[in-house]
Design a protein around this motif. Structure first.
Motif, PDB file in Angstrom:
ATOM      1  N   ALA A 162       0.942  -1.120  -0.043  1.00 50.98           N
ATOM      2  CA  ALA A 162      -0.075   0.087  -0.011  1.00 50.98           C
ATOM      3  C   ALA A 162       1.001   1.397   0.115  1.00 50.98           C
ATOM      4  O   ALA A 162       0.540   2.135  -0.673  1.00 50.98           O
ATOM      5  CB  ALA A 162      -0.933  -0.143   1.091  1.00 50.98           C
ATOM      6  N   THR A 163       1.851   1.175   0.935  1.00 46.78           N
ATOM      7  CA  THR A 163       2.817   2.585   0.936  1.00 46.78           C
ATOM      8  C   THR A 163       3.673   2.561  -0.262  1.00 46.78           C
ATOM      9  O   THR A 163       3.640   3.729  -0.882  1.00 46.78           O
ATOM     10  CB  THR A 163       3.486   2.363   2.076  1.00 46.78           C
ATOM     11  N   ALA A 164       4.157   1.506  -0.989  1.00 49.17           N
ATOM     12  CA  ALA A 164       4.867   1.591  -2.280  1.00 49.17           C
ATOM     13  C   ALA A 164       3.971   2.162  -3.207  1.00 49.17           C
ATOM     14  O   ALA A 164       4.358   2.877  -4.129  1.00 49.17           O
ATOM     15  CB  ALA A 164       5.473   0.311  -2.433  1.00 49.17           C
ATOM     16  N   SER A 165       2.829   1.573  -3.328  1.00 47.84           N
ATOM     17  CA  SER A 165       2.032   1.770  -4.648  1.00 47.84           C
ATOM     18  C   SER A 165       1.514   3.381  -4.475  1.00 47.84           C
ATOM     19  O   SER A 165       1.363   3.856  -5.368  1.00 47.84           O
ATOM     20  CB  SER A 165       0.701   1.076  -4.619  1.00 47.84           C
ATOM     21  N   PHE A 166       1.316   3.908  -3.094  1.00 48.33           N
ATOM     22  CA  PHE A 166       0.762   4.991  -3.231  1.00 48.33           C
ATOM     23  C   PHE A 166       1.898   6.216  -3.444  1.00 48.33           C
ATOM     24  O   PHE A 166       1.549   7.147  -4.426  1.00 48.33           O
ATOM     25  CB  PHE A 166       0.188   5.436  -1.631  1.00 48.33           C
ATOM     26  N   LEU A 167       3.127   5.808  -3.213  1.00 48.50           N
ATOM     27  CA  LEU A 167       4.155   6.835  -3.611  1.00 48.50           C
ATOM     28  C   LEU A 167       4.560   6.876  -4.853  1.00 48.50           C
ATOM     29  O   LEU A 167       4.685   7.811  -5.489  1.00 48.50           O
ATOM     30  CB  LEU A 167       5.525   6.496  -2.679  1.00 48.50           C
ATOM     31  N   ILE A 168       4.504   5.624  -5.725  1.00 47.09           N
ATOM     32  CA  ILE A 168       4.949   5.604  -6.961  1.00 47.09           C
ATOM     33  C   ILE A 168       3.701   6.081  -7.955  1.00 47.09           C
ATOM     34  O   ILE A 168       3.970   6.902  -8.693  1.00 47.09           O
ATOM     35  CB  ILE A 168       5.187   4.033  -7.255  1.00 47.09           C
ATOM     36  N   VAL A 183       6.141   9.507  -7.589  1.00 49.22           N
ATOM     37  CA  VAL A 183       7.420   9.675  -6.994  1.00 49.22           C
ATOM     38  C   VAL A 183       8.314   8.345  -7.487  1.00 49.22           C
ATOM     39  O   VAL A 183       7.790   7.391  -7.431  1.00 49.22           O
ATOM     40  CB  VAL A 183       7.698   9.945  -5.590  1.00 49.22           C
ATOM     41  N   ASP A 184       9.615   8.601  -8.058  1.00 48.62           N
ATOM     42  CA  ASP A 184      10.364   7.538  -8.472  1.00 48.62           C
ATOM     43  C   ASP A 184      10.454   6.506  -7.615  1.00 48.62           C
ATOM     44  O   ASP A 184      10.831   6.499  -6.425  1.00 48.62           O
ATOM     45  CB  ASP A 184      11.502   8.188  -8.718  1.00 48.62           C
ATOM     46  N   TRP A 185      10.175   5.097  -8.096  1.00 43.40           N
ATOM     47  CA  TRP A 185      10.232   4.050  -7.050  1.00 43.40           C
ATOM     48  C   TRP A 185      11.479   4.046  -6.233  1.00 43.40           C
ATOM     49  O   TRP A 185      11.639   3.428  -5.285  1.00 43.40           O
ATOM     50  CB  TRP A 185       9.858   2.643  -7.745  1.00 43.40           C
ATOM     51  N   LYS A 186      12.747   4.269  -7.010  1.00 41.68           N
ATOM     52  CA  LYS A 186      13.877   4.313  -6.492  1.00 41.68           C
ATOM     53  C   LYS A 186      14.155   5.266  -5.081  1.00 41.68           C
ATOM     54  O   LYS A 186      14.868   4.644  -4.174  1.00 41.68           O
ATOM     55  CB  LYS A 186      15.091   4.645  -7.320  1.00 41.68           C
ATOM     56  N   TRP A 187      13.042   6.258  -5.035  1.00 43.30           N
ATOM     57  CA  TRP A 187      13.360   6.932  -3.777  1.00 43.30           C
ATOM     58  C   TRP A 187      12.721   6.259  -2.481  1.00 43.30           C
ATOM     59  O   TRP A 187      13.344   6.214  -1.264  1.00 43.30           O
ATOM     60  CB  TRP A 187      12.354   8.301  -3.915  1.00 43.30           C
ATOM     61  N   GLY A 188      11.624   5.471  -2.877  1.00 48.46           N
ATOM     62  CA  GLY A 188      10.988   4.723  -1.850  1.00 48.46           C
ATOM     63  C   GLY A 188      11.761   3.746  -1.566  1.00 48.46           C
ATOM     64  O   GLY A 188      12.004   3.322  -0.483  1.00 48.46           O
ATOM     65  N   GLU A 189      12.374   3.005  -2.583  1.00 46.70           N
ATOM     66  CA  GLU A 189      13.312   1.771  -2.397  1.00 46.70           C
ATOM     67  C   GLU A 189      14.553   2.355  -1.512  1.00 46.70           C
ATOM     68  O   GLU A 189      14.860   1.567  -0.519  1.00 46.70           O
ATOM     69  CB  GLU A 189      13.807   1.133  -3.594  1.00 46.70           C
ATOM     70  N   ASN A 249      10.607  -6.392  -5.168  1.00 46.49           N
ATOM     71  CA  ASN A 249       8.805  -6.027  -4.740  1.00 46.49           C
ATOM     72  C   ASN A 249       8.792  -4.582  -5.125  1.00 46.49           C
ATOM     73  O   ASN A 249       7.298  -4.286  -5.683  1.00 46.49           O
ATOM     74  CB  ASN A 249       8.966  -5.996  -3.344  1.00 46.49           C
ATOM     75  N   TRP A 250       9.681  -3.590  -4.976  1.00 45.29           N
ATOM     76  CA  TRP A 250       9.503  -2.066  -5.407  1.00 45.29           C
ATOM     77  C   TRP A 250       9.017  -2.273  -6.986  1.00 45.29           C
ATOM     78  O   TRP A 250       8.321  -1.581  -7.266  1.00 45.29           O
ATOM     79  CB  TRP A 250      10.630  -1.365  -5.035  1.00 45.29           C
ATOM     80  N   GLN A 251      10.016  -2.934  -7.727  1.00 41.29           N
ATOM     81  CA  GLN A 251       9.913  -2.932  -9.151  1.00 41.29           C
ATOM     82  C   GLN A 251       8.444  -3.406  -9.431  1.00 41.29           C
ATOM     83  O   GLN A 251       7.759  -3.002 -10.482  1.00 41.29           O
ATOM     84  CB  GLN A 251      11.010  -3.545 -10.011  1.00 41.29           C
ATOM     85  N   TRP A 252       8.010  -4.561  -8.857  1.00 41.69           N
ATOM     86  CA  TRP A 252       7.078  -5.477  -8.933  1.00 41.69           C
ATOM     87  C   TRP A 252       5.716  -4.496  -8.821  1.00 41.69           C
ATOM     88  O   TRP A 252       4.929  -4.259  -9.726  1.00 41.69           O
ATOM     89  CB  TRP A 252       6.650  -6.361  -8.067  1.00 41.69           C
ATOM     90  N   THR A 253       5.649  -3.532  -7.630  1.00 40.59           N
ATOM     91  CA  THR A 253       4.705  -2.366  -7.349  1.00 40.59           C
ATOM     92  C   THR A 253       4.539  -1.515  -8.287  1.00 40.59           C
ATOM     93  O   THR A 253       3.587  -1.008  -8.909  1.00 40.59           O
ATOM     94  CB  THR A 253       4.748  -2.053  -5.989  1.00 40.59           C
ATOM     95  N   ALA A 254       5.844  -1.420  -8.865  1.00 39.94           N
ATOM     96  CA  ALA A 254       5.753   0.073  -9.960  1.00 39.94           C
ATOM     97  C   ALA A 254       5.364  -0.490 -11.232  1.00 39.94           C
ATOM     98  O   ALA A 254       5.243   0.439 -12.179  1.00 39.94           O
ATOM     99  CB  ALA A 254       7.337   0.541  -9.918  1.00 39.94           C
ATOM    100  N   GLY A 255       5.417  -1.814 -11.370  1.00 43.37           N
ATOM    101  CA  GLY A 255       5.209  -2.291 -12.750  1.00 43.37           C
ATOM    102  C   GLY A 255       6.165  -2.141 -13.609  1.00 43.37           C
ATOM    103  O   GLY A 255       5.979  -2.117 -15.117  1.00 43.37           O
ATOM    104  N   THR A 256       7.449  -2.059 -13.160  1.00 40.10           N
ATOM    105  CA  THR A 256       8.660  -1.903 -14.032  1.00 40.10           C
ATOM    106  C   THR A 256       9.761  -3.164 -14.080  1.00 40.10           C
ATOM    107  O   THR A 256      10.752  -2.669 -14.604  1.00 40.10           O
ATOM    108  CB  THR A 256       9.358  -0.498 -13.599  1.00 40.10           C
ATOM    109  N   GLY A 257       9.317  -4.107 -13.383  1.00 44.33           N
ATOM    110  CA  GLY A 257      10.415  -5.057 -13.031  1.00 44.33           C
ATOM    111  C   GLY A 257      10.531  -6.067 -13.909  1.00 44.33           C
ATOM    112  O   GLY A 257       9.463  -6.119 -15.101  1.00 44.33           O
ATOM    113  N   VAL A 258      11.300  -7.222 -13.750  1.00 43.24           N
ATOM    114  CA  VAL A 258      11.401  -8.434 -14.445  1.00 43.24           C
ATOM    115  C   VAL A 258      10.038  -9.099 -14.477  1.00 43.24           C
ATOM    116  O   VAL A 258       9.518  -9.641 -15.461  1.00 43.24           O
ATOM    117  CB  VAL A 258      12.438  -9.225 -14.022  1.00 43.24           C
ATOM    118  N   THR A 259       9.414  -9.038 -13.227  1.00 47.30           N
ATOM    119  CA  THR A 259       8.113  -9.520 -12.920  1.00 47.30           C
ATOM    120  C   THR A 259       7.458  -8.456 -12.375  1.00 47.30           C
ATOM    121  O   THR A 259       7.776  -7.581 -11.634  1.00 47.30           O
ATOM    122  CB  THR A 259       8.228 -10.629 -11.930  1.00 47.30           C
ATOM    123  N   SER A 260       6.265  -8.211 -12.845  1.00 48.74           N
ATOM    124  CA  SER A 260       5.620  -6.977 -12.590  1.00 48.74           C
ATOM    125  C   SER A 260       3.999  -7.076 -12.437  1.00 48.74           C
ATOM    126  O   SER A 260       3.421  -7.935 -12.986  1.00 48.74           O
ATOM    127  CB  SER A 260       5.859  -5.907 -13.427  1.00 48.74           C
TER     128      SER A 260
END
Ligand SMILES: Cc1cc2nc3c(=O)[nH]c(=O)nc-3n(C[C@H](O)[C@H](O)[C@H](O)COP(=O)(O)OP(=O)(O)OC[C@H]3O[C@@H](n4cnc5c(N)ncnc54)[C@H](O)[C@@H]3O)c2cc1C
Length: 436
Positions: free
Chosen positions: A332-338, A343-349, A367-378
């Motif tokens: 929830a926190t990661a998704s809200f930030l991104i 805000v760039d997922w890298k800041w939250g990470e 998990n940050w890239q998963w939540t951001a939708g930018t990862g290998v698995t997303s």
């Protein structure tokens, strides 16, 4: 007298330790070693970092137990290469055993040490310990690393052997006959010698969670208010105070859902090994140029748990106070930030990396890239978790919210920082633009 060094890193235990068992079965008596790595510690701004205290205590316990068993543990504060140069001068080192570490920095460090030891004709023997399957051990039929969790899980389970979770005999072998006693071992550094202060965060004992917790896991794991809803063993897995095999054995016997979660851990570790660049950039090139807003004031409100969205704020406050937060609140926190704040997922990470007592690069990045939708698995890029419906679903009685936000429902609690519906659409539009 020739000795074997066993270098502890992410395996701060004597029991069920693959590399230690191999060292103890070798020709020469073993001297365990730990290096408080200045390459890592010098970069930590917070001199009261709970992780350093955690590691310090775990190493002290190992050193005391080594002494009780009739051996000596060497503990240094320095840069690994320099420490090994010194060790090679002072001792007749026959070989060095250690357990593999798959993070980019660790791989580079180990390559340097291997080269140095090689120059002195000392073998560097690495063992697989912190995962069940590593690197290329689970591949698709086409011989590539599986990028989809479901396929990985299936292949992982198919690859299991009867001894995949077998306990390693290190504890039984950890005795005087296999250890070497050094009468003049250098004094072990204290926290103060390394410039750190003591800071204790609450962690459960480094032993198996109660069977009842594991048996109920699939019912309780999504309720952040339930303190016994998950195992809380992440910190011990991170530093290897527990062996992943022991937890896997328990999960395999009692709860398949927990085994699934532990397989995620293997999955992310494997992905980071194959795609080390994901540690600092989005895996999906389309999303490397998202027009993030990166509003500093909004980021600060997120960090401090003052967004006006209770599940997000409760999560951030739990993180700030305890160094741990529930998986649902992490999402929830990661998704809200991104998505809602763009805000760039890298800041939250990075914020999580600074605060989490269980911070683990592969799990955090994955998990940050998963939540951001930018990862290998997303998660799909257009998926934006609603902070309101997440609250209704996972904390319907507001027990978690009330635990972490005492001023909730008073005029001291802030109004929502942004409108969740508008910002949802803004995120989708921004992501869509990045794809074009
Ligand atoms: C944005 C975000 C960041 C995260 N950062 C980290 C991190 O730095 N370190 C970390 O260990 N976990 C991280 N996780 C994964 C997960 O939230 C934690 O592992 C879990 O909350 C730890 O609590 P627990 O031990 O009670 O977990 P349990 O639910 O009891 O699970 C048991 C173990 O399974 C593994 N596991 C569970 N969920 C996941 C998952 N989603 N991904 C990978 N492994 C998992 C962990 O090793 C965990 O200890 C993150 C998740 C998100 C969404």
């Amino acid at each position: 007298m020739k000795i074997t060094l066993f270098w502890h890193r992410r395996d701060l235990r004597h029991h069920d330790n693959t590399g230690l068992a191999a060292a103890l079965q070798g020709e020469h008596p073993v001297v365990p070693l730990f290096v408080f790595d200045r390459e890592i510690l010098d970069k930590l701004d917070n001199k009261a970092d709970a992780r350093v205290t955690y590691i310090f205590d775990a190493v002290e316990t190992l050193a005391t137990n080594t002494q009780h068993a009739g051996g000596t543990m060497l503990v240094y504060y320095g840069k690994p290469e320099q420490v090994f140069q010194q060790l090679l001068k002072e001792y007749d080192v026959a070989e060095v055993h250690t357990n593999e570490d798959y993070e980019p920095y660790a791989r580079q460090r180990d390559a340097t040490i291997e080269k140095l030891l090689g120059k002195h004709q000392v073998a560097f023997r690495m063992h697989k310990d912190q995962v069940i399957f590593a690197k290329d051990e689970v591949l698709t039929k086409a011989g590539t690393p599986p990028k989809v969790y479901g396929a990985y899980n299936k292949a992982w389970r198919a690859a299991l052997q009867p001894d995949s979770f077998a306990e390693q005999p290190s504890k039984r072998l950890f005795k005087k006959e296999n250890l070497h006693h050094l009468p003049k071992a250098p004094k072990r550094p204290t926290l103060a010698d390394m410039g750190f202060e003591r800071c204790e965060q609450p962690v459960p004992p480094a032993k198996l969670p109660p069977a009842a917790v594991v048996k109920n896991y699939h019912h309780t794991r999504d309720q952040p208010a339930d303190a016994d809803g998950t195992t809380h063993r992440s910190v011990h897995l991170r530093h290897g105070a527990m062996s992943v095999r022991e937890l896997m054995r328990q999960a395999n016997d009692l709860n398949d859902k927990l085994l699934d979660e532990l397989i995620w851990r293997d999955f992310f570790m494997m992905l980071l090994w194959h795609f080390p660049d994901t540690a600092h950039e989005s895996y999906d090139p389309k999303f490397r140029h998202i027009r993030w807003r990166n509003n500093e004031a909004e980021f600060k409100a997120w960090c401090e748990g003052r967004t006006g969205y209770p599940l997000v704020d409760a999560g951030m406050r739990q993180l700030n106070e305890t160094g741990w937060l529930h998986n649902r609140a992490r999402i929830a926190t990661a998704s809200f930030l991104i998505k809602n704040l763009l805000v760039d997922w890298k800041w939250g990470e990075q914020y999580f990396a600074d605060k989490l007592i269980d911070y683990d690069m592969s799990n955090n990045i994955g998990n940050w890239q998963w939540t951001a939708g930018t990862g290998v698995t997303s998660s799909p890029w257009f998926r934006v978790f609603s902070p309101d419906s997440q609250l209704k679903k996972y904390d319907p009685d507001l027990a978690y919210v009330r635990q972490w936000i005492p001023e909730y429902n008073t005029d001291k609690y802030p109004a929502p920082l942004v409108d969740s519906k508008e910002t949802r659409q803004r995120a989708i539009d921004t992501y869509r633009a990045a794809r074009q």
